[in-house]
Design a protein around this motif. Structure first.
Motif, PDB file in Angstrom:
ATOM      1  N   TYR A  80      40.230  11.325  89.479  1.00 16.15           N
ATOM      2  CA  TYR A  80      40.589  10.973  90.850  1.00 16.15           C
ATOM      3  C   TYR A  80      41.808  10.973  91.513  1.00 16.15           C
ATOM      4  O   TYR A  80      42.780  10.477  90.750  1.00 16.15           O
ATOM      5  CB  TYR A  80      40.013   9.359  90.825  1.00 16.15           C
ATOM      6  CG  TYR A  80      39.623   9.033  92.336  1.00 16.15           C
ATOM      7  CD1 TYR A  80      38.707   9.092  93.026  1.00 16.15           C
ATOM      8  CD2 TYR A  80      40.580   8.110  92.771  1.00 16.15           C
ATOM      9  CE1 TYR A  80      38.541   8.603  94.468  1.00 16.15           C
ATOM     10  CE2 TYR A  80      40.472   7.627  94.074  1.00 16.15           C
ATOM     11  CZ  TYR A  80      39.259   7.792  95.076  1.00 16.15           C
ATOM     12  OH  TYR A  80      39.240   7.382  96.098  1.00 16.15           O
ATOM     13  N   ILE A  82      44.387  10.543  94.598  1.00 16.06           N
ATOM     14  CA  ILE A  82      44.435  10.094  96.021  1.00 16.06           C
ATOM     15  C   ILE A  82      45.744  10.461  96.839  1.00 16.06           C
ATOM     16  O   ILE A  82      46.958  10.830  96.312  1.00 16.06           O
ATOM     17  CB  ILE A  82      44.268   8.627  96.314  1.00 16.06           C
ATOM     18  CG1 ILE A  82      44.862   7.942  95.088  1.00 16.06           C
ATOM     19  CG2 ILE A  82      42.629   8.378  96.389  1.00 16.06           C
ATOM     20  CD1 ILE A  82      44.651   6.278  95.212  1.00 16.06           C
ATOM     21  N   GLN A  83      45.976  10.074  98.094  1.00 11.60           N
ATOM     22  CA  GLN A  83      47.120  10.355  98.856  1.00 11.60           C
ATOM     23  C   GLN A  83      48.256   9.539  98.396  1.00 11.60           C
ATOM     24  O   GLN A  83      48.012   8.280  97.992  1.00 11.60           O
ATOM     25  CB  GLN A  83      46.593   9.981 100.298  1.00 11.60           C
ATOM     26  CG  GLN A  83      47.999  10.366 101.253  1.00 11.60           C
ATOM     27  CD  GLN A  83      47.466   9.970 102.680  1.00 11.60           C
ATOM     28  OE1 GLN A  83      46.352   9.792 103.033  1.00 11.60           O
ATOM     29  NE2 GLN A  83      48.496   9.548 103.607  1.00 11.60           N
ATOM     30  N   ASN A  84      49.326  10.019  98.307  1.00 11.68           N
ATOM     31  CA  ASN A  84      50.602   9.154  97.644  1.00 11.68           C
ATOM     32  C   ASN A  84      50.196   8.986  96.272  1.00 11.68           C
ATOM     33  O   ASN A  84      51.023   7.978  95.575  1.00 11.68           O
ATOM     34  CB  ASN A  84      50.636   7.972  98.541  1.00 11.68           C
ATOM     35  CG  ASN A  84      50.972   7.983  99.753  1.00 11.68           C
ATOM     36  OD1 ASN A  84      51.750   8.783 100.324  1.00 11.68           O
ATOM     37  ND2 ASN A  84      50.742   7.047 100.796  1.00 11.68           N
ATOM     38  N   ALA A  85      49.347   9.783  95.690  1.00 13.43           N
ATOM     39  CA  ALA A  85      49.193   9.669  94.108  1.00 13.43           C
ATOM     40  C   ALA A  85      48.893   8.435  93.465  1.00 13.43           C
ATOM     41  O   ALA A  85      47.732   8.246  92.609  1.00 13.43           O
ATOM     42  CB  ALA A  85      50.591  10.034  93.285  1.00 13.43           C
ATOM     43  N   GLY A  86      49.028   7.212  94.073  1.00 11.32           N
ATOM     44  CA  GLY A  86      48.642   5.885  93.447  1.00 11.32           C
ATOM     45  C   GLY A  86      49.048   5.691  92.225  1.00 11.32           C
ATOM     46  O   GLY A  86      48.380   5.204  91.261  1.00 11.32           O
ATOM     47  N   LEU A  87      50.395   6.108  91.758  1.00  9.87           N
ATOM     48  CA  LEU A  87      50.672   6.112  90.490  1.00  9.87           C
ATOM     49  C   LEU A  87      50.961   4.468  90.277  1.00  9.87           C
ATOM     50  O   LEU A  87      51.109   3.770  90.866  1.00  9.87           O
ATOM     51  CB  LEU A  87      51.962   6.874  90.270  1.00  9.87           C
ATOM     52  CG  LEU A  87      51.965   8.483  90.434  1.00  9.87           C
ATOM     53  CD1 LEU A  87      53.125   8.933  90.312  1.00  9.87           C
ATOM     54  CD2 LEU A  87      50.874   8.958  89.547  1.00  9.87           C
ATOM     55  N   GLY A 139      56.345  15.048  96.028  1.00  5.22           N
ATOM     56  CA  GLY A 139      55.559  16.367  95.722  1.00  5.22           C
ATOM     57  C   GLY A 139      55.397  16.347  93.973  1.00  5.22           C
ATOM     58  O   GLY A 139      54.209  16.530  93.644  1.00  5.22           O
ATOM     59  N   ARG A 143      51.765  15.843  91.971  1.00 11.48           N
ATOM     60  CA  ARG A 143      51.714  16.477  90.573  1.00 11.48           C
ATOM     61  C   ARG A 143      51.151  15.649  89.452  1.00 11.48           C
ATOM     62  O   ARG A 143      50.409  15.589  88.775  1.00 11.48           O
ATOM     63  CB  ARG A 143      52.844  17.277  90.289  1.00 11.48           C
ATOM     64  CG  ARG A 143      52.889  18.785  90.973  1.00 11.48           C
ATOM     65  CD  ARG A 143      54.278  19.388  90.732  1.00 11.48           C
ATOM     66  NE  ARG A 143      54.639  20.137  91.859  1.00 11.48           N
ATOM     67  CZ  ARG A 143      54.518  21.435  92.038  1.00 11.48           C
ATOM     68  NH1 ARG A 143      53.638  22.044  91.231  1.00 11.48           N
ATOM     69  NH2 ARG A 143      54.685  21.905  93.158  1.00 11.48           N
TER      70      ARG A 143
END
Ligand SMILES: Nc1ncnc2c1ncn2[C@@H]1O[C@H](COP(=O)(O)OP(=O)(O)OP(=O)(O)O)[C@@H](O)[C@H]1O
Ligand SMILES: [Mg+2]
Lengths: 376, 239
Positions: A80, A82-87, A139, A143
């Protein structure tokens, strides 16, 4: 295959986010859900991994209802993004990526090795492994998000506007990377975006949703551009859909002309012989075969070409590889109105006029119509 | 100077002993408060409607004067440390509950969505994602709670010399030795500052993931340190 079977989602407050949606999502290809804000894209995506439960209808994964397996097992088999990666801001990059492998009980060592492998796959320097998310650019974070989703090698990848928060240049890079990764891995990807260009670029199939969560059209991008189902889809595709559609026609059928090309070391006779064609200018190529620029025949003197006086030929297109859209773009931008075709190595293989490209476009359209008729 | 540390024998402790007692009476309640706040805060996060009434109750409890609590408690727990520590633990809730709730709520939606999507159940999500990210807010709450608790312990002198360093104030009065009052005030303030500093240090150690101005981990050359936001962008472009 993921089959969405007449699914409706009604939120507790009465909002109908998705309305009797049916979609067959093919394996090992990218299916894009596109539509205006609030049309139920995220809701649809989240019903696939059961973060949202449908009010009516069912979702089948390879023929079995997704409600048949434990919810966390299902989720761990689907990446999954998502926008802004949600790290996880409190974990290092490598630990972020290793999350699902760790949940699946892999050893720490194996998980980390896998994470490092994935960092390379998505184009991240492994030197970043020990950093924390705040130390990465948008960016790079995106990734990491993709690497994290791929970590346990899930067959399905769900992506919710993953690239919409980065600038256009980075976004293009991420899109190209995704296509490359998909070439290598062949995942079943469901990709949500509100950007129709992104949908057309990435999608094998594109589902256009309209507000209220109803399906407006489900088709391959080329068909979407050539035959929008209704005014809504046509409107959503935007004004230059004709031009964009050219991306789906190859340039290999273009008839190239080779006469108006002279090498930089040509003799006077050779130049004179080339100048009889209907082309207004001659293309001068270097000794390595690469195009140098255009020149009127009378300005060329044998053996003494002033390369700096040549008219620029701009960016050429790669014959057979680039689309008609690229060829047309070259011709439109060329001061002479002629596009230069090169081979994979950058050597000039011919030139082609706007007129010839125009004829090729008409031909391709006619062919497309014939195919569409035969297909129905 | 000698008289400064020469404590009357009725205190039953030397200076260091008093400090140990003071820290125990002040910090154990904060620890108990923390253990109590965690589940209460989690309930408030789960059921949003609960938060306002819970805040109301903790505020009212905080408003009850400690002396009143002592009077009630003394029947049950006597003139003991426990009588001092119970109200202190209750008081700490007024800071700790909102600190934890706000901290847990500050976890970005997308982080939570990502955790859920990766198959972390509610317990894992709480322990592995929400709590660690809430840590800075929780420690900020602990700092306030600990410092106020350290100053409040002194009230314990009212119930039979259970005020640790606060008892010095009483003795200063009885024996007309103002330097004992100075000792009490200065030592208490010093303790508060030290405990606060320790908590700040703890936060720094536990949260290496927080942006920290220009101070970056490891040894870096000046050239590497300078362009903070530009550095990752340049790496991105270089690819
Ligand atoms: N939890 C919720 N409760 C009530 N309504 C909701 C909820 N989540 C979404 N909705 C509503 O459902 C509709 C579809 O929402 P959804 O998030 O699926 O849209 P979207 O297509 O992803 O939009 P965007 O492009 O803005 O992300 C919207 O009208 C939204 O307001
Ligand atoms: Mg959305």
């Amino acid at each position: 295959m993921i089959r969405i079977d007449t699914v409706t989602k009604r939120y507790p407050d009465g909002t109908v986010a998705v309305d009797r949606l049916s979609l067959d999502i093919p394996d090992r290809s990218i299916t894009v859900l596109v539509g205006p804000s609030g049309c139920g894209k995220t809701t649809t995506l989240r019903m696939i991994n059961r973060m949202v439960e449908p009010s009516e209808g069912a979702i089948l994964l390879d023929g079995a209802d997704i409600r048949k397996q434990p919810v966390n097992t299902l989720r761990r088999s689907m990446g999954y993004v998502i926008q802004n990666a949600g790290l996880f801001q409190h974990r290092t990059i490598v630990d972020n990526i290793a999350t699902v492998p760790r949940l699946l009980g892999w050893s720490k060592q194996k998980s980390r090795a896998r994470a490092a492998e994935l960092m390379e796959r998505v184009g991240l320097d492994t030197a970043l492994a020990k950093r924390y998310p705040y130390q990465l650019s948008g960016g790079q974070q995106q990734r990491v998000g993709v690497a994290r989703a791929l970590a346990a090698d899930p067959p399905v990848l769900l992506m919710d506007e993953p690239f919409s928060a980065v600038d256009p240049v980075v976004r293009k890079g991420l899109q190209d990377e995704l296509l490359r990764i998909q070439d290598e891995l062949g995942k079943t990807i469901v990709f949500v975006t509100h950007d129709i260009d992104e949908a057309v670029k990435l999608g094998t199939m594109v589902a256009v949703l309209r507000t209220g969560g109803r399906l407006a059209q489900y088709a391959p991008p080329a068909e979407l551009l050539s035959a929008p189902a209704d005014a809504f889809v046509e409107d959503f595709l935007g004004a230059d859909r004709g031009i964009r559609r050219l991306s789906f026609f190859g340039s290999d059928a273009l008839e190239l002309r080779t006469e108006p090309i002279v090498a930089v070391d040509s003799t006077a006779e050779q130049i004179a012989a080339r100048a009889v064609t209907d082309a207004p200018c001659l293309l001068v190529t270097g000794l390595d075969g690469r195009p140098l620029g255009w020149s009127a025949p009378e300005d060329l003197t044998a053996g003494a070409v002033h390369t700096e006086r040549l008219i620029s030929c701009g960016r050429p297109f790669v014959h057979g590889e680039d689309s008609l859209r690229a060829a047309l773009d070259c011709a439109v931008l060329s001061p002479t109105g002629w596009a230069v075709a090169v081979d994979g190595a950058g050597r000039a293989v011919g030139v082609v006029s706007q007129q010839t490209i125009g004829e090729a476009i008409r031909g391709a359209h006619a062919e497309g119509r014939a195919e569409a008729k035969a297909g129905r | 100077m000698n008289r400064f540390f020469d404590l009357p024998s009725d205190l039953q402790h030397d200076w260091l002993g008093l400090i140990g007692l003071h820290l125990r009476e002040a910090l154990l309640p904060v620890l108990a408060g923390l253990l109590l706040s965690l589940p209460i805060a989690q309930l408030c996060v789960r059921f949003r409607w609960l938060y306002a009434p819970v805040l109301g109750v903790t505020t009212i409890l905080y408003a009850i004067p400690s002396l009143a609590v002592f009077v009630v408690l003394i029947d049950y727990t006597g003139q003991t440390e426990l009588t001092v520590m119970i109200p202190l633990a209750v008081y700490s809730l007024v800071v700790l509950v909102p600190a934890i709730v706000d901290g847990v709520r500050s976890v970005p939606q997308e982080t939570l969505a990502a955790a859920t999507a990766m198959g972390l159940g509610p317990v894992r999500r709480y322990l592995q994602v929400q709590l660690p990210i809430a840590l800075p807010a929780i420690i900020a709450g602990l700092r306030v709670a600990a410092v106020s608790s350290i100053s409040l312990v002194s009230v314990g002198m009212l119930i039979g010399n259970q005020g640790a360093l606060g008892n010095l104030l009483n003795d200063a009065n009885i024996y007309h030795r103002p330097e004992l009052a100075w000792n009490s005030v200065l030592t208490t303030a010093g303790l508060a500052i030290l405990v606060d500093a320790a908590l700040v240090l703890l936060r720094l150690l536990l949260t290496p993931w927080m942006p920290r101005g220009t101070r970056r981990r490891g040894s870096r050359t000046a050239a590497e340190v300078r362009p903070e936001p530009a550095a990752p962008a340049a790496e991105e472009a270089a690819r």
